[in-house]
Enzyme design. Sequence first.
Site, mmCIF file in Angstrom:
data_model
loop_
_atom_site.group_PDB
_atom_site.id
_atom_site.type_symbol
_atom_site.label_atom_id
_atom_site.label_comp_id
_atom_site.label_asym_id
_atom_site.label_seq_id
_atom_site.Cartn_x
_atom_site.Cartn_y
_atom_site.Cartn_z
ATOM 1 N N GLY A 10 108.999 -20.941 54.520
ATOM 2 C CA GLY A 10 108.512 -19.709 55.133
ATOM 3 C C GLY A 10 108.294 -20.038 56.605
ATOM 4 N N ARG A 83 99.621 -9.615 53.842
ATOM 5 C CA ARG A 83 98.859 -8.386 53.574
ATOM 6 C C ARG A 83 98.961 -7.442 54.751
ATOM 7 N NH1 ARG A 83 92.630 -8.337 52.426
ATOM 8 N NH2 ARG A 83 92.754 -10.185 53.726
ATOM 9 N N ILE A 119 99.951 -21.507 50.757
ATOM 10 C CA ILE A 119 99.089 -20.618 51.555
ATOM 11 C C ILE A 119 99.316 -19.152 51.150
ATOM 12 C CG2 ILE A 119 98.462 -19.925 53.908
ATOM 13 C CD1 ILE A 119 99.419 -22.513 54.998
ATOM 14 N N ASN A 121 99.407 -15.620 49.682
ATOM 15 C CA ASN A 121 98.388 -14.838 48.955
ATOM 16 C C ASN A 121 99.008 -13.970 47.867
ATOM 17 O OD1 ASN A 121 95.805 -15.453 49.977
ATOM 18 N ND2 ASN A 121 96.347 -14.468 51.905
ATOM 19 N N HIS A 176 89.831 -17.389 46.861
ATOM 20 C CA HIS A 176 90.027 -16.910 48.232
ATOM 21 C C HIS A 176 90.103 -15.394 48.139
ATOM 22 C CE1 HIS A 176 91.238 -16.913 52.338
ATOM 23 N NE2 HIS A 176 92.481 -16.560 52.123
HETATM 24 N N1 APR Z 1 111.910 -17.709 50.609
HETATM 25 C C1 APR Z 1 111.622 -18.178 51.834
HETATM 26 N N2 APR Z 1 110.995 -17.430 52.776
HETATM 27 C C2 APR Z 1 110.669 -16.185 52.428
HETATM 28 C C3 APR Z 1 110.956 -15.626 51.169
HETATM 29 C C4 APR Z 1 111.595 -16.460 50.232
HETATM 30 N N3 APR Z 1 111.902 -16.017 49.013
HETATM 31 N N4 APR Z 1 110.494 -14.352 51.149
HETATM 32 C C5 APR Z 1 109.952 -14.110 52.350
HETATM 33 N N5 APR Z 1 110.072 -15.204 53.131
HETATM 34 C C6 APR Z 1 109.652 -15.408 54.515
HETATM 35 C C7 APR Z 1 109.796 -14.185 55.394
HETATM 36 O O1 APR Z 1 111.149 -14.033 55.815
HETATM 37 C C8 APR Z 1 108.855 -14.511 56.546
HETATM 38 O O2 APR Z 1 109.521 -15.160 57.612
HETATM 39 O O3 APR Z 1 108.269 -15.690 54.566
HETATM 40 C C9 APR Z 1 107.848 -15.482 55.918
HETATM 41 C C10 APR Z 1 106.440 -14.952 55.904
HETATM 42 O O4 APR Z 1 106.033 -14.884 57.219
HETATM 43 P P1 APR Z 1 105.114 -13.708 57.793
HETATM 44 O O5 APR Z 1 105.593 -12.416 57.249
HETATM 45 O O6 APR Z 1 105.026 -13.874 59.265
HETATM 46 O O7 APR Z 1 103.705 -14.008 57.100
HETATM 47 P P2 APR Z 1 102.566 -15.030 57.545
HETATM 48 O O8 APR Z 1 101.622 -14.341 58.443
HETATM 49 O O9 APR Z 1 103.196 -16.298 57.975
HETATM 50 O O10 APR Z 1 101.810 -15.225 56.149
HETATM 51 C C11 APR Z 1 102.457 -15.825 55.045
HETATM 52 O O11 APR Z 1 100.403 -16.548 54.027
HETATM 53 O O12 APR Z 1 98.155 -16.038 54.427
HETATM 54 C C12 APR Z 1 99.287 -15.763 53.664
HETATM 55 O O13 APR Z 1 98.924 -13.475 53.142
HETATM 56 C C13 APR Z 1 99.723 -14.358 53.860
HETATM 57 O O14 APR Z 1 101.127 -14.409 51.953
HETATM 58 C C14 APR Z 1 101.115 -14.436 53.368
HETATM 59 C C15 APR Z 1 101.584 -15.802 53.823
#
Ligand code: APR
Length: 320
Positions: A10, A83, A119, A121, A176
């Site tokens: 991610g 979220r 991490i 959620n 959490h």
């Molecule tokens: N495989 C890999 N990456 C993925 C997949 C997947 N199947 N599905 C989604 N992603 C990627 C998205 O493309 C995105 O770049 O996960 C990333 C999530 O990044 P953000 O949307 O910026 O979220 P972020 O603020 O980093 O939070 C991530 O942590 O605190 C928790 O609630 C929050 O669940 C969320 C996570």
Amino acid sequence: MARKKIAMIGSGMIGGTLAHLAAMKELGDIVLFDIAEGVPQGKALDLAQAGPPEGFDAKLKGANSYEEIAGADVCIVTAGIPRKPGMSRDDLLKTNLNVMKAVGEGIAKHAPDAFVICITNPLDAMVWALREFSGLPHQKVVGMAGVLDSSRFRHFLAEEFDVSVEDVTAFVLGGHGDTMVPVVEYSTVAGIPIPDLIKMGWSTQERIDAIVQRTRSGGGEIVGLLKTGSAFYAPATSAIVMAESYLKDKKRLLPCAAHLTGQYGVDNLYVGVPIVIGANGVEKVVEIELNEGAAANFQTSVDAVKELVAACKGIDGSLN
Ligand code: APR
């Protein structure tokens, strides 16, 4: 000795910040993985170009294929959707459960010896599901929540007492979420417990109660302000503390979501408790005594996590 390898599964807001922090601290070489094409590659290139002015030496690579995480020592999982305003953590369950399945299988195949920090959620359910899908040993899979929650608590307490955050320690247990349990008796300023500080006139029970409440909804407060996302600096910093304790065998005692096998009367569930993280992963689950109020709150928190795990099992039959 070969450099350590850290894979960010991610590469969104938290993933990018994780990579930045890991590079600045030279924890090892870094792979940014994501399903979005170009994003991990672009962030890796941008971060690599931050090396010359800052003077850090870390190789950074962006990837859309799990092969690139091969042999990672640490995987930090933020894949999923964050979220959005008005959305509870639990609304995220269904989407992120599917993501955990893909991620768990990818890690199992390519980095089965990694220490995995989740991490995504809703954390306590996602880390449980990720462990199930990956089949990795329980002591190698943990969730990041308590370090962040206690950091929020520490920040608010330091403001209240007008002292340095460095001297404020705080304990937050449980899940959490809205049911997390900040333990006031174990939270201190340079070793002086908060109840004593109240007696000394530094604050009042009402003000501390308000801080506890603000800590509980600390994530939501930031979501409300940002409007288009959730917190990322403090979550990433908190996870790096855990990764560093593993990579350097520091044996730090940190509140994390860990797999319980009877401790605190909880079996086969991930809940936030104090653990020691060293080279073997979770080396110890520390059982502290809780007063009646904290024990009742902890139980409420455990029940909320249980409900989420049951919902996961309802969504994906393979988890039963
Ligand atoms: N495989 C890999 N990456 C993925 C997949 C997947 N199947 N599905 C989604 N992603 C990627 C998205 O493309 C995105 O770049 O996960 C990333 C999530 O990044 P953000 O949307 O910026 O979220 P972020 O603020 O980093 O939070 C991530 O942590 O605190 C928790 O609630 C929050 O669940 C969320 C996570």
